[in-house]
Design a protein around this motif. Structure first.
Motif, PDB file in Angstrom:
ATOM      1  N   PHE A 291      52.265  55.780  24.183  1.00  0.00           N
ATOM      2  CA  PHE A 291      53.234  55.426  25.226  1.00  0.00           C
ATOM      3  C   PHE A 291      53.482  56.612  26.149  1.00  0.00           C
ATOM      4  N   GLY A 292      53.866  56.323  27.388  1.00  0.00           N
ATOM      5  CA  GLY A 292      54.106  57.375  28.364  1.00  0.00           C
ATOM      6  C   GLY A 292      55.226  57.018  29.313  1.00  0.00           C
ATOM      7  N   ILE A 293      55.537  57.977  30.197  1.00  0.00           N
ATOM      8  CA  ILE A 293      56.638  57.854  31.158  1.00  0.00           C
ATOM      9  C   ILE A 293      56.097  58.055  32.572  1.00  0.00           C
ATOM     10  N   MET A 294      56.613  57.262  33.530  1.00  0.00           N
ATOM     11  CA  MET A 294      56.327  57.487  34.943  1.00  0.00           C
ATOM     12  C   MET A 294      57.640  57.731  35.675  1.00  0.00           C
ATOM     13  N   LEU A 295      57.730  58.872  36.359  1.00  0.00           N
ATOM     14  CA  LEU A 295      58.919  59.223  37.136  1.00  0.00           C
ATOM     15  C   LEU A 295      58.696  58.925  38.611  1.00  0.00           C
ATOM     16  N   THR A 296      59.726  58.412  39.265  1.00  0.00           N
ATOM     17  CA  THR A 296      59.687  58.188  40.712  1.00  0.00           C
ATOM     18  C   THR A 296      60.936  58.807  41.328  1.00  0.00           C
ATOM     19  N   PHE A 503      71.592  61.288  43.386  1.00  0.00           N
ATOM     20  CA  PHE A 503      70.434  60.457  43.702  1.00  0.00           C
ATOM     21  C   PHE A 503      69.543  60.489  42.467  1.00  0.00           C
ATOM     22  N   LEU A 504      69.210  59.312  41.943  1.00  0.00           N
ATOM     23  CA  LEU A 504      68.640  59.185  40.616  1.00  0.00           C
ATOM     24  C   LEU A 504      67.122  59.013  40.647  1.00  0.00           C
ATOM     25  N   SER A 505      66.479  59.571  39.643  1.00  0.00           N
ATOM     26  CA  SER A 505      65.055  59.305  39.441  1.00  0.00           C
ATOM     27  C   SER A 505      64.906  57.958  38.744  1.00  0.00           C
ATOM     28  N   SER A 506      63.898  57.195  39.154  1.00  0.00           N
ATOM     29  CA  SER A 506      63.549  55.984  38.415  1.00  0.00           C
ATOM     30  C   SER A 506      62.604  56.386  37.289  1.00  0.00           C
ATOM     31  N   PRO A 521      58.079  55.523  46.386  1.00  0.00           N
ATOM     32  CA  PRO A 521      59.521  55.820  46.391  1.00  0.00           C
ATOM     33  C   PRO A 521      60.439  54.716  46.890  1.00  0.00           C
ATOM     34  N   LEU A 522      59.980  53.468  46.852  1.00  0.00           N
ATOM     35  CA  LEU A 522      60.904  52.348  47.079  1.00  0.00           C
ATOM     36  C   LEU A 522      61.656  51.997  45.803  1.00  0.00           C
ATOM     37  N   GLY A 523      61.250  52.612  44.681  1.00  0.00           N
ATOM     38  CA  GLY A 523      61.908  52.350  43.421  1.00  0.00           C
ATOM     39  C   GLY A 523      60.930  52.407  42.271  1.00  0.00           C
ATOM     40  N   GLY A 524      61.406  52.054  41.071  1.00  0.00           N
ATOM     41  CA  GLY A 524      60.557  52.070  39.902  1.00  0.00           C
ATOM     42  C   GLY A 524      59.497  50.982  39.964  1.00  0.00           C
ATOM     43  N   LEU A 525      58.639  50.962  38.929  1.00  0.00           N
ATOM     44  CA  LEU A 525      57.572  49.960  38.851  1.00  0.00           C
ATOM     45  C   LEU A 525      56.729  49.945  40.125  1.00  0.00           C
ATOM     46  N   MET A 526      56.391  51.161  40.613  1.00  0.00           N
ATOM     47  CA  MET A 526      55.585  51.308  41.835  1.00  0.00           C
ATOM     48  C   MET A 526      56.245  50.621  43.033  1.00  0.00           C
ATOM     49  N   TYR A 528      58.219  48.298  42.802  1.00  0.00           N
ATOM     50  CA  TYR A 528      58.242  46.900  42.382  1.00  0.00           C
ATOM     51  C   TYR A 528      56.973  46.140  42.764  1.00  0.00           C
ATOM     52  N   SER A 529      55.900  46.866  43.125  1.00  0.00           N
ATOM     53  CA  SER A 529      54.636  46.218  43.510  1.00  0.00           C
ATOM     54  C   SER A 529      53.531  46.476  42.492  1.00  0.00           C
ATOM     55  N   PHE A 530      53.904  46.813  41.242  1.00  0.00           N
ATOM     56  CA  PHE A 530      52.939  47.195  40.215  1.00  0.00           C
ATOM     57  C   PHE A 530      51.873  46.138  39.969  1.00  0.00           C
ATOM     58  N   ALA A 531      52.229  44.865  40.089  1.00  0.00           N
ATOM     59  CA  ALA A 531      51.359  43.776  39.623  1.00  0.00           C
ATOM     60  C   ALA A 531      49.983  43.791  40.278  1.00  0.00           C
ATOM     61  N   GLU A 532      49.926  44.165  41.528  1.00  0.00           N
ATOM     62  CA  GLU A 532      48.670  44.147  42.268  1.00  0.00           C
ATOM     63  C   GLU A 532      47.765  45.337  41.926  1.00  0.00           C
ATOM     64  N   HIS A 533      48.347  46.402  41.392  1.00  0.00           N
ATOM     65  CA  HIS A 533      47.622  47.665  41.280  1.00  0.00           C
ATOM     66  C   HIS A 533      47.158  48.022  39.876  1.00  0.00           C
ATOM     67  N   ILE A 534      47.769  47.492  38.851  1.00  0.00           N
ATOM     68  CA  ILE A 534      47.504  47.992  37.504  1.00  0.00           C
ATOM     69  C   ILE A 534      46.441  47.165  36.783  1.00  0.00           C
TER      70      ILE A 534
END
Length: 538
Positions: A291-296, A503-506, A521-526, A528-534
């Protein structure tokens, strides 16, 4: 092809690269590749380095197929498939699977062509969008100018109850100006229109759509099942207009309001990707194999909201007292564990080019006490919090301790995440909200601080602010525009019933089998557009 694949191909040559990559697909090991390269006359040292590069390139090559489960941080019966009514990260994530906008925003939040293959203007007031040919909706209907006209203009109709009406009000007309062309005319110039049209609410639907239960869009996935407040299931759109995309066969998306439950679902293998991990859980995720972490880093913030039209916030001295009770340094260190930067009761964050460096408002008990006594407010003051507004309960409890030292009794009312946004946010005289990042200063200020904005939590109203906001849209001189935004931030800092401590990190958690993640940097989960990219690693 990714950069690593290109580098390998350039070094060994296209033919040898293809042979190596095909061998890797068939299960070849690093030793096999090393032997293959050395058999071709390559020195051992170079072959060793290139075999490692080949493995890296192979690992980063998107793979088709597979199913993943993803958890957002919100779920409610008000979950929607109507782009105009999206209001939280779960809505944004789901609708981005199903729909596209005329433009999309990249990792620098610059607008890129999407359903519009180009956009041009001479005066920033009249914009021409050339539509991409060959795009079809999930039901097979071809994209046409009428779909774009309908999708944009419906925001202006009060009956639509669009969350973006305040942004669409600047649009005077949208017309079909050719077989594959749409012209948008604004009331006044706005150089950021392509950015605005790349935001979630302006996703394109079919002409005349009023029932959104089927989620018919042009997006990378088709809707298979949708149960508001519970889950959605989408399957790959094989007719998607982006060649080779998307990669996954199916995505199940759920909302889990409780962070512990969300995290346990990830680490138990029940979820592959989860949003909004608490900083205290980061090391636990990192130390768990697989498991891993992604910071935004972004402009996301949780804000203390004191309504100016009712309750104690109607007294400006009470609002000032509360702002001086925000121990920002302590909140950053003890609550956010340094996964944040200091805020200063202004909504534009330090990474934004229009950020204004105002004198920092200090944590000051003497000033807080002075303004509290001047306000005349006594008795118990309820403060509404929820896990839905990140860190809000922790912020409020820290404020409660400080408030006791000046004779103020803050009664922290903890509400569940479910239903918080519909029942408590914007309705509580004193409470907390959470603002997801916005693509530019204009969108942020228009949606949350313009006098008639529906998400203007503190009911801040200043005609001079509204005039400046409109003027800044058409100002082409960067220095003048920056000063306008600085003046507006000063007004918010001084007058709005809003305290912005950080101002918070996602922070997102994921299985290491999930590949293709990168911050937007529109928010977490890329954004919110993760579905197309992963994609899923083999």
């Amino acid at each position: 092809m990714n950069d690593t694949s290109k580098s390998f191909d350039k070094i060994v040559g296209p033919r040898e690269s293809l042979r190596v990559m095909e061998s890797l697909k068939q299960g070849a090991t690093r030793r096999d590749i090393l032997g293959m390269l050395m058999a071709g006359g390559m020195q051992a040292g170079l072959a060793g380095g290139l075999s490692t590069l080949a493995l890296s390139a192979h690992a980063q090559t998107p793979r088709r197929g597979g199913r993943i489960r993803v958890a957002g941080a919100t779920a409610a019966a008000s979950d929607t498939l109507d782009p105009a009514k999206q209001s939280n990260q779960t809505d944004y994530s789901r609708c981005t699977m199903l729909y596209n906008g005329l433009t999309s925003l990249d990792a620098s939040l610059a607008p890129q062509p999407a359903l519009a293959e180009s956009f041009t203007t001479q005066d920033a007031k009249t914009w021409i969008f050339a539509l991409r040919k060959g795009v079809v909706f999930h039901d097979g209907k071809s994209l046409a100018p009428a779909d774009v006209v309908y999708s944009i203009m419906r925001h202006k109709n009060p009956a639509t109850a669009s969350k973006a009406k305040i942004l669409a009000d600047q649009i005077e007309s949208v017309t079909a100006s050719g077989p594959n062309e749409v012209t948008v005319v604004l009331n006044s110039p706005n150089a950021d229109l392509p950015v605005i049209l790349g935001t979630f609410h302006f996703q394109i639907v079919k002409d005349g759509t009023t029932d959104f239960a089927s989620g018919i869009g042009t997006g990378p996935y088709k809707l298979k099942e949708f149960k508001p407040g519970i889950r959605s299931l989408v399957v790959r759109n094989d007719a998607y207009w982006k060649p080779g995309r998307p990669y996954l066969d199916e995505i199940e998306f759920v909302g889990i309001g409780d962070e512990n439950a969300r995290l346990n679902a990830l680490l138990s293998g029940g979820m592959d990707l989860v949003a909004s991990v608490n900083p205290r859980s980061v090391e636990r995720v990192k130390s768990t194999p697989g498991f891993g972490i992604m910071l935004t880093q972004s402009g996301q913030y949780t804000d203390l909201i004191m309504r100016k039209d009712t309750g104690p916030g109607a007294n400006p001295d009470f609002a000032l007292a509360m702002k001086h009770l925000l121990d920002r340094e302590q909140m950053k260190k003890a609550i956010a564990l340094d996964f944040a930067v200091l805020g200063n009761d202004q909504p534009i964050d330090p990474t934004n080019r229009f950020y204004a460096k105002l004198p920092q408002r200090p944590f000051d008990l003497d000033k807080a006490k002075f303004h509290l006594q001047k306000s005349g407010i006594t008795g118990r003051v309820p403060v509404v919090t929820s896990p839905a507004a990140m860190y809000s309960t922790e912020f409020a409890l820290l404020m409660q301790q400080s408030a006791q030292r000046i004779g103020l009794d803050l009664d922290v009312k903890r509400m569940p995440a479910d239903g918080y946004w519909s029942s408590h946010w914007l309705n509580s005289p004193v409470g907390f909200g959470n603002v997801n990042p916005r693509p530019n200063a204009d969108v942020l200020l228009t949606q949350f601080f313009k006098s008639d904005a529906p998400w203007n939590g503190s009911r801040f109203k200043n005609p001079k602010f509204d005039d400046l906001l409109l003027a800044a849209r058409g100002e082409t001189d960067f220095g003048k525009r920056k000063q306008m935004y600085a003046d507006m931030q000063q007004m918010i800092h001084n007058e709005a019933g809003v305290g912005i401590p950080l101002f918070l990190s996602s922070i997102d958690g994921h299985s290491t089998k999930v590949k293709g993640l990168s911050p937007i940097p529109l928010g977490g989960l890329m954004g919110y557009s993760f579905a197309e990219h992963i994609w899923l690693d083999a």
